[in-house]
Motif scaffolding. Sequence first.
Motif, short mmCIF file in Angstrom:
data_model
loop_
_atom_site.label_atom_id
_atom_site.label_comp_id
_atom_site.label_asym_id
_atom_site.label_seq_id
_atom_site.Cartn_x
_atom_site.Cartn_y
_atom_site.Cartn_z
N TYR A 52 0.85 -1.19 0.00
CA TYR A 52 0.00 0.00 0.00
C TYR A 52 0.88 1.24 0.00
N LEU A 53 0.43 2.27 -0.65
CA LEU A 53 1.17 3.52 -0.69
C LEU A 53 1.38 4.07 0.72
N SER A 54 0.37 3.96 1.57
CA SER A 54 0.51 4.48 2.94
C SER A 54 1.58 3.71 3.72
N TYR A 55 1.76 2.42 3.44
CA TYR A 55 2.83 1.65 4.10
C TYR A 55 4.19 2.18 3.65
N PHE A 56 4.33 2.37 2.35
CA PHE A 56 5.58 2.90 1.80
C PHE A 56 5.92 4.24 2.45
N ILE A 57 4.94 5.12 2.54
CA ILE A 57 5.16 6.45 3.11
C ILE A 57 5.56 6.33 4.58
N GLU A 58 4.89 5.47 5.33
CA GLU A 58 5.22 5.32 6.76
C GLU A 58 6.62 4.77 6.96
N VAL A 59 7.04 3.85 6.12
CA VAL A 59 8.40 3.32 6.22
C VAL A 59 9.40 4.44 5.96
N CYS A 60 9.13 5.26 4.94
CA CYS A 60 10.01 6.40 4.66
C CYS A 60 10.10 7.33 5.87
N PHE A 61 8.95 7.68 6.44
CA PHE A 61 8.93 8.56 7.61
C PHE A 61 9.72 7.96 8.76
N SER A 62 9.56 6.67 8.97
CA SER A 62 10.26 6.02 10.07
C SER A 62 11.77 5.99 9.86
N LEU A 63 12.18 6.05 8.61
CA LEU A 63 13.61 6.11 8.29
C LEU A 63 14.12 7.55 8.23
N GLY A 64 13.20 8.50 8.39
CA GLY A 64 13.59 9.91 8.36
C GLY A 64 13.95 10.39 6.96
N VAL A 65 13.36 9.79 5.97
CA VAL A 65 13.64 10.17 4.58
C VAL A 65 12.32 10.51 3.89
N HIS A 66 12.35 11.55 3.09
CA HIS A 66 11.15 11.96 2.36
C HIS A 66 10.88 10.94 1.25
N PRO A 67 9.61 10.53 1.07
CA PRO A 67 9.30 9.55 0.01
C PRO A 67 9.80 9.97 -1.37
N LYS A 68 9.82 11.27 -1.66
CA LYS A 68 10.28 11.70 -2.99
C LYS A 68 11.76 11.38 -3.21
N GLU A 69 12.54 11.31 -2.11
CA GLU A 69 13.95 10.95 -2.26
C GLU A 69 14.09 9.48 -2.67
N ILE A 70 13.26 8.64 -2.11
CA ILE A 70 13.29 7.21 -2.47
C ILE A 70 12.78 7.03 -3.90
N MET A 71 11.83 7.84 -4.28
CA MET A 71 11.21 7.69 -5.60
C MET A 71 11.95 8.45 -6.70
N ASP A 72 13.04 9.09 -6.37
CA ASP A 72 13.80 9.85 -7.36
C ASP A 72 14.63 8.89 -8.21
N ILE A 73 13.95 8.21 -9.13
CA ILE A 73 14.59 7.24 -10.02
C ILE A 73 14.17 7.53 -11.45
N GLU A 74 14.98 7.07 -12.39
CA GLU A 74 14.64 7.23 -13.80
C GLU A 74 13.44 6.35 -14.12
N LEU A 75 12.43 6.96 -14.72
CA LEU A 75 11.22 6.23 -15.07
C LEU A 75 10.82 6.55 -16.51
N ASP A 76 10.22 5.58 -17.16
CA ASP A 76 9.61 5.80 -18.46
C ASP A 76 8.22 6.37 -18.18
N LEU A 77 8.00 7.61 -18.54
CA LEU A 77 6.77 8.30 -18.17
C LEU A 77 5.65 8.14 -19.19
N SER A 78 5.76 7.18 -20.08
CA SER A 78 4.69 6.96 -21.04
C SER A 78 3.69 5.95 -20.46
N PRO A 79 2.42 6.11 -20.82
CA PRO A 79 1.41 5.17 -20.32
C PRO A 79 1.60 3.78 -20.94
N ARG A 80 1.07 2.78 -20.28
CA ARG A 80 1.17 1.42 -20.81
C ARG A 80 0.45 1.29 -22.14
#
Length: 159
Positions: A52-80
């Motif tokens: 769940y997205l809320s689980y991911f966010i809570e893990v980030c908070f517990s690690l003291g890291v902003h979720p956007k830092e974890i998600m700052d990865i190269e992605l293909d931004l085109s739809p499927r």
Amino acid sequence: MVRYKNEIVLKTLGKRLKAERLKAELEIEDLAALTGFSYNTIYNIENGFETYLSYFIEVCFSLGVHPKEIMDIELDLSPRFSLPASRLEKSRLTNRINTLIESSYFKIERSASDVTEKLRNDHNLDFKSKNVSVILVRFVKSNVLNISKVGNRNFYSTK
């Protein structure tokens, strides 16, 4: 609908979370205590399993890291998938009807066939009145338009 998950992205995010946990010198059990989640939940997130997205966010908070830092990865931004032409035209139709609403076109009552004719003349669109009527009813349900009935015909006007 078939369940979908982007395994590459999930695994990448999990590895980044694990690296943050190790950098903080925490065990999975420590993170479980900080989040209130089970060992297996943390383990699964770190190993790229669906979560769940809320689980991911809570893990980030517990690690003291902003979720956007974890998600700052190269992605293909085109739809499927590409948007089907019929769906694209219906979206455009909704936007064009909304423009008519904003332009005071509906200050006097209009039927779906009136609107269809206006769109045909203004934008060279070829839709049936029933397609327009469905969209007009949505605007009625969202309290943007009023509806009145004369015989078996619906007429729409602004509030």
